[in-house]
Design a protein around this motif. Structure first.
Motif, PDB file in Angstrom:
ATOM      1  N   LEU A  55       0.750   4.992  -8.609  1.00  0.00           N
ATOM      2  CA  LEU A  55       1.220   4.453  -9.880  1.00  0.00           C
ATOM      3  C   LEU A  55       1.820   5.515 -10.821  1.00  0.00           C
ATOM      4  CD1 LEU A  55      -1.929   2.612 -10.686  1.00  0.00           C
ATOM      5  CD2 LEU A  55       0.215   1.535 -10.051  1.00  0.00           C
ATOM      6  N   PRO A  56       2.720   5.325 -11.788  1.00  0.00           N
ATOM      7  CA  PRO A  56       3.486   6.419 -12.687  1.00  0.00           C
ATOM      8  C   PRO A  56       2.048   7.141 -13.112  1.00  0.00           C
ATOM      9  CG  PRO A  56       4.486   4.376 -12.872  1.00  0.00           C
ATOM     10  CD  PRO A  56       3.485   3.927 -12.003  1.00  0.00           C
ATOM     11  N   GLY A  57       2.230   8.360 -13.327  1.00  0.00           N
ATOM     12  CA  GLY A  57       1.119   9.314 -13.888  1.00  0.00           C
ATOM     13  C   GLY A  57      -0.138   9.659 -12.935  1.00  0.00           C
ATOM     14  N   LYS A  58       0.062   8.980 -11.791  1.00  0.00           N
ATOM     15  CA  LYS A  58      -1.013   9.194 -10.597  1.00  0.00           C
ATOM     16  C   LYS A  58      -0.332  10.029  -9.394  1.00  0.00           C
ATOM     17  CE  LYS A  58      -4.340   7.151 -12.971  1.00  0.00           C
ATOM     18  NZ  LYS A  58      -5.539   7.583 -13.447  1.00  0.00           N
ATOM     19  N   PRO A  59      -1.122  10.512  -8.648  1.00  0.00           N
ATOM     20  CA  PRO A  59      -0.432  11.476  -7.448  1.00  0.00           C
ATOM     21  C   PRO A  59      -0.184  10.006  -6.606  1.00  0.00           C
ATOM     22  CG  PRO A  59      -2.786  11.949  -7.810  1.00  0.00           C
ATOM     23  CD  PRO A  59      -2.482  10.866  -8.939  1.00  0.00           C
ATOM     24  N   LEU A  60       1.000  10.279  -5.701  1.00  0.00           N
ATOM     25  CA  LEU A  60       1.211   9.708  -4.348  1.00  0.00           C
ATOM     26  C   LEU A  60       0.362  10.041  -3.330  1.00  0.00           C
ATOM     27  CD1 LEU A  60       3.134   7.825  -3.083  1.00  0.00           C
ATOM     28  CD2 LEU A  60       4.428   9.793  -2.230  1.00  0.00           C
ATOM     29  N   THR A  61      -0.525   8.832  -2.967  1.00  0.00           N
ATOM     30  CA  THR A  61      -1.470   9.055  -1.624  1.00  0.00           C
ATOM     31  C   THR A  61      -0.760   8.553  -0.435  1.00  0.00           C
ATOM     32  OG1 THR A  61      -3.109   8.803  -3.225  1.00  0.00           O
ATOM     33  CG2 THR A  61      -3.847   8.354  -1.026  1.00  0.00           C
ATOM     34  N   LEU A  62      -0.579   9.370   0.731  1.00  0.00           N
ATOM     35  CA  LEU A  62      -0.224   8.757   2.118  1.00  0.00           C
ATOM     36  C   LEU A  62      -1.610   8.778   2.863  1.00  0.00           C
ATOM     37  CD1 LEU A  62       2.981  10.838   2.272  1.00  0.00           C
ATOM     38  CD2 LEU A  62       2.697   8.498   1.824  1.00  0.00           C
ATOM     39  N   ILE A  63      -1.810   7.689   3.726  1.00  0.00           N
ATOM     40  CA  ILE A  63      -2.490   7.722   4.699  1.00  0.00           C
ATOM     41  C   ILE A  63      -1.899   7.388   5.910  1.00  0.00           C
ATOM     42  CG2 ILE A  63      -4.837   6.518   5.393  1.00  0.00           C
ATOM     43  CD1 ILE A  63      -5.122   5.550   2.416  1.00  0.00           C
ATOM     44  N   ALA A  64      -2.140   8.359   7.045  1.00  0.00           N
ATOM     45  CA  ALA A  64      -1.440   7.986   8.381  1.00  0.00           C
ATOM     46  C   ALA A  64      -2.333   7.728   9.202  1.00  0.00           C
ATOM     47  CB  ALA A  64      -0.836   9.108   8.718  1.00  0.00           C
ATOM     48  N   ARG A  65      -2.233   6.563  10.253  1.00  0.00           N
ATOM     49  CA  ARG A  65      -3.197   6.331  11.445  1.00  0.00           C
ATOM     50  C   ARG A  65      -2.258   6.150  12.699  1.00  0.00           C
ATOM     51  NH1 ARG A  65      -4.856   3.394   7.045  1.00  0.00           N
ATOM     52  NH2 ARG A  65      -7.084   3.300   6.508  1.00  0.00           N
ATOM     53  N   ASP A  66      -3.022   6.710  13.726  1.00  0.00           N
ATOM     54  CA  ASP A  66      -2.392   6.411  14.923  1.00  0.00           C
ATOM     55  C   ASP A  66      -3.076   5.463  15.755  1.00  0.00           C
ATOM     56  OD1 ASP A  66      -4.444   7.830  16.085  1.00  0.00           O
ATOM     57  OD2 ASP A  66      -3.356   9.571  16.864  1.00  0.00           O
ATOM     58  N   PRO A  67      -2.443   5.048  17.126  1.00  0.00           N
ATOM     59  CA  PRO A  67      -3.219   4.217  17.729  1.00  0.00           C
ATOM     60  C   PRO A  67      -4.820   4.697  18.338  1.00  0.00           C
ATOM     61  CG  PRO A  67      -0.849   4.072  18.385  1.00  0.00           C
ATOM     62  CD  PRO A  67      -1.197   5.496  17.403  1.00  0.00           C
ATOM     63  N   MET A  68      -4.802   5.792  18.315  1.00  0.00           N
ATOM     64  CA  MET A  68      -6.039   6.357  18.706  1.00  0.00           C
ATOM     65  C   MET A  68      -7.403   6.431  17.789  1.00  0.00           C
ATOM     66  SD  MET A  68      -4.496   9.458  21.000  1.00  0.00           S
ATOM     67  CE  MET A  68      -6.111  10.178  21.714  1.00  0.00           C
ATOM     68  N   GLY A  69      -6.784   6.048  16.869  1.00  0.00           N
ATOM     69  CA  GLY A  69      -8.013   5.922  15.564  1.00  0.00           C
ATOM     70  C   GLY A  69      -7.725   7.200  14.803  1.00  0.00           C
ATOM     71  N   HIS A  70      -7.026   8.258  14.838  1.00  0.00           N
ATOM     72  CA  HIS A  70      -7.056   9.450  13.996  1.00  0.00           C
ATOM     73  C   HIS A  70      -6.475   8.944  12.442  1.00  0.00           C
ATOM     74  CE1 HIS A  70      -6.827  11.129  18.034  1.00  0.00           C
ATOM     75  NE2 HIS A  70      -7.812  11.703  17.508  1.00  0.00           N
ATOM     76  N   VAL A  71      -7.250   9.384  11.592  1.00  0.00           N
ATOM     77  CA  VAL A  71      -6.624   9.065  10.218  1.00  0.00           C
ATOM     78  C   VAL A  71      -6.523  10.566   9.381  1.00  0.00           C
ATOM     79  CG1 VAL A  71      -7.186   8.039   7.992  1.00  0.00           C
ATOM     80  CG2 VAL A  71      -7.756   7.030  10.146  1.00  0.00           C
ATOM     81  N   ALA A  72      -5.261  10.525   8.913  1.00  0.00           N
ATOM     82  CA  ALA A  72      -4.890  11.713   7.951  1.00  0.00           C
ATOM     83  C   ALA A  72      -4.623  11.200   6.462  1.00  0.00           C
ATOM     84  CB  ALA A  72      -3.972  12.644   8.505  1.00  0.00           C
ATOM     85  N   GLN A  73      -5.039  11.823   5.456  1.00  0.00           N
ATOM     86  CA  GLN A  73      -4.865  11.608   4.277  1.00  0.00           C
ATOM     87  C   GLN A  73      -4.362  12.789   3.301  1.00  0.00           C
ATOM     88  OE1 GLN A  73      -7.504   8.703   2.139  1.00  0.00           O
ATOM     89  NE2 GLN A  73      -6.982   9.373   0.354  1.00  0.00           N
ATOM     90  N   THR A  74      -3.463  12.561   2.564  1.00  0.00           N
ATOM     91  CA  THR A  74      -3.057  13.453   1.413  1.00  0.00           C
ATOM     92  C   THR A  74      -2.363  13.102   0.202  1.00  0.00           C
ATOM     93  OG1 THR A  74      -1.733  15.564   1.294  1.00  0.00           O
ATOM     94  CG2 THR A  74      -0.566  13.822   2.163  1.00  0.00           C
TER      95      THR A  74
END
Length: 97
Positions: A55-74
């Motif tokens: 949202l404006p004024g807030k950071p952009l959050t990205l969440i990535a997932r793969d088929p093996m169940g790994h999750v990365a967020q930044t």
């Protein structure tokens, strides 16, 4: 990278959660390990899905997932600004990522 042990080479009853373990140098294993990350091109690729939140004024959050169940967020280090000329579309976000 997968680390395995030969049959009956370790007494697993003597190893407990939290114990520190060491392996002596293994040139073959080290060569395979180095090849897994050296070079300009990725050695291993798989599809991922990415969620984008912001949202404006807030950071952009990205969440990535793969088929093996790994999750990365930044999160972005800067807050998002409202679009003045070009809004962020799905296609533009795909191109940027």
């Amino acid at each position: 990278m997968e680390l395995t042990f030969g049959n009956h080479t370790l007494n697993f009853s003597r190893i407990h959660i939290g114990d520190r373990l060491w392996k002596t140098s293994d040139p073959v294993l080290e060569k395979q390990w180095r090849q897994s990350f050296e070079g300009d091109q990725p050695r291993f690729q798989r599809p991922i899905t990415i969620e984008a939140h912001g949202l404006p004024g807030k950071p952009l959050t990205l969440i990535a997932r793969d088929p093996m169940g790994h999750v990365a967020q930044t999160e972005s280090s800067m807050p998002l600004a409202g679009a003045e000329k070009q809004p962020l579309t799905l296609e533009r976000l795909r191109t940027q990522l």
